[in-house]
Design a protein around this motif. Sequence first.
Motif, PDB file in Angstrom:
ATOM      1  N   TYR A 256       0.820  -1.211   0.000  1.00 48.08           N
ATOM      2  CA  TYR A 256       0.000   0.000   0.000  1.00 48.08           C
ATOM      3  C   TYR A 256       0.862   1.273   0.000  1.00 48.08           C
ATOM      4  O   TYR A 256       0.392   2.337   0.354  1.00 48.08           O
ATOM      5  N   GLY A 257       2.101   1.149  -0.430  1.00 43.42           N
ATOM      6  CA  GLY A 257       2.979   2.307  -0.410  1.00 43.42           C
ATOM      7  C   GLY A 257       3.024   3.053  -1.724  1.00 43.42           C
ATOM      8  O   GLY A 257       2.605   2.554  -2.770  1.00 43.42           O
ATOM      9  N   ALA A 258       3.545   4.289  -1.655  1.00 44.07           N
ATOM     10  CA  ALA A 258       3.833   5.070  -2.858  1.00 44.07           C
ATOM     11  C   ALA A 258       5.199   4.605  -3.351  1.00 44.07           C
ATOM     12  O   ALA A 258       6.220   5.250  -3.115  1.00 44.07           O
ATOM     13  N   GLN A 259       5.204   3.483  -4.033  1.00 45.54           N
ATOM     14  CA  GLN A 259       6.455   2.820  -4.419  1.00 45.54           C
ATOM     15  C   GLN A 259       6.851   3.240  -5.831  1.00 45.54           C
ATOM     16  O   GLN A 259       6.798   2.481  -6.785  1.00 45.54           O
ATOM     17  N   TRP A 260       7.241   4.503  -5.939  1.00 42.96           N
ATOM     18  CA  TRP A 260       7.592   5.062  -7.240  1.00 42.96           C
ATOM     19  C   TRP A 260       8.814   4.355  -7.808  1.00 42.96           C
ATOM     20  O   TRP A 260       9.795   4.102  -7.117  1.00 42.96           O
ATOM     21  N   ALA A 261       8.770   4.051  -9.103  1.00 46.10           N
ATOM     22  CA  ALA A 261       9.892   3.371  -9.753  1.00 46.10           C
ATOM     23  C   ALA A 261       9.788   3.521 -11.260  1.00 46.10           C
ATOM     24  O   ALA A 261       8.685   3.562 -11.819  1.00 46.10           O
ATOM     25  N   GLY A 262      10.941   3.590 -11.907  1.00 43.86           N
ATOM     26  CA  GLY A 262      10.980   3.671 -13.357  1.00 43.86           C
ATOM     27  C   GLY A 262      10.995   2.301 -14.003  1.00 43.86           C
ATOM     28  O   GLY A 262      10.967   1.264 -13.335  1.00 43.86           O
ATOM     29  N   SER A 263      11.089   2.304 -15.317  1.00 44.22           N
ATOM     30  CA  SER A 263      10.915   1.066 -16.076  1.00 44.22           C
ATOM     31  C   SER A 263      12.004   0.031 -15.808  1.00 44.22           C
ATOM     32  O   SER A 263      11.806  -1.150 -16.083  1.00 44.22           O
ATOM     33  N   GLY A 264      13.145   0.451 -15.293  1.00 48.39           N
ATOM     34  CA  GLY A 264      14.213  -0.511 -15.023  1.00 48.39           C
ATOM     35  C   GLY A 264      14.311  -0.910 -13.570  1.00 48.39           C
ATOM     36  O   GLY A 264      15.404  -1.235 -13.078  1.00 48.39           O
ATOM     37  N   ALA A 265      13.186  -0.940 -12.873  1.00 45.31           N
ATOM     38  CA  ALA A 265      13.187  -1.098 -11.412  1.00 45.31           C
ATOM     39  C   ALA A 265      13.977  -2.297 -10.911  1.00 45.31           C
ATOM     40  O   ALA A 265      14.658  -2.217  -9.885  1.00 45.31           O
ATOM     41  N   MET A 266      13.913  -3.410 -11.622  1.00 44.29           N
ATOM     42  CA  MET A 266      14.577  -4.614 -11.117  1.00 44.29           C
ATOM     43  C   MET A 266      16.102  -4.510 -11.207  1.00 44.29           C
ATOM     44  O   MET A 266      16.811  -5.365 -10.668  1.00 44.29           O
ATOM     45  N   ARG A 267      16.587  -3.448 -11.858  1.00 41.54           N
ATOM     46  CA  ARG A 267      18.033  -3.238 -11.920  1.00 41.54           C
ATOM     47  C   ARG A 267      18.499  -2.209 -10.887  1.00 41.54           C
ATOM     48  O   ARG A 267      19.642  -1.728 -10.958  1.00 41.54           O
TER      49      ARG A 267
END
Length: 351
Positions: free
Chosen positions: A320-331
């Motif tokens: 339930y967080g504001a877990q902002w991330a771009g397209s390469g998040a897993m890197r």
Amino acid sequence: MTHWLQDRLGVAHPIIQAPMAGVSTPRMAAAVCAAGGLGSLGVGAASAEGAREMIRELQALTTRPFNINLFCHEPAERDSAIEGRWLEALAPEFARFGAEAPKALAEIYKSFLVDDAMLEVLLETRPAVVSFHFGLPDAARIAALKEAGCVLLASATSVDSALACQAAGVDAVVAQGIEAGGHRGVFDPDAEDEALGTEALVAQLVGVLEVPVIAAGGLMEGADIARVLGLGAVAGQLGTAFVASDESAADADYRASLRDPACQPPVLTKTISGRPARCLQNALVGWGAACTETVPAYPVTYDASKALMAAAKQAGASGYGAQWAGSGAMRARDGGAAEIMAQLVAELQAA
């Protein structure tokens, strides 16, 4: 212009750590500065006094230039009926955690457009760089910051918004591609978004602007930075690459979600704050995708989301967080911000 950061600010490497309000910390920014990049601190969601404390803390940690980022959105146009229906829709989510939805919502922070106290803090502390997101302040504010010696940056997501930034007198434009994590820097959230990718946007802006262009969105490695420099950008701005750093304010759930395939790819949502922002897929984002109610104005919607996030966290629930991330998040990188900077610099030099 490839040495613009070094020539203008004495920053050794063409790497900017994105401001990331709520995630960046003075320690993170200071570590990036010490490693030869431009560290940044997002204060758009802070009060003027809170911003002063964060800037003073950062100044105590480094004597090198850093960037302070502000939100320049139009103040919220309130609609009590829309806000009431939103809270009613959220009520069952609160009930999951033995909590009640708020009775009413608030505009939880001011836009820099109308925050005179924040301007006074900037004129008092005089950060080397001040950057704007969501739009531009008026000519008087820009003139005052320039008089104080601040280098000014502004985010743009299109040629039109970039030209507006240049006309307003900013020193460089941050080209925010659709891959970027966090809030889209669109000036009008209700207008059609061209949704240009970072490389396409950089190429267009380099072709029409007289001021330098900084690339932002989906940059995770030194090779990514090299690629946008090759297109004419003077620097790459990276946020998601630093979210999992030791100095980040991201909590354990956020950090775990960065590595969770079930949370990928990050998607654009208005559910959390009321403006389009790229977030990891989680329970709140999924709830919003199914909800048919009109989303209240920004940042009023954020008031409801923050209350729900707090209730979920209190109950030990995740997602339930504001877990902002771009397209390469897993890197996203682990380790200290200075260590991440060293890796990026080595990769950039190799590329």
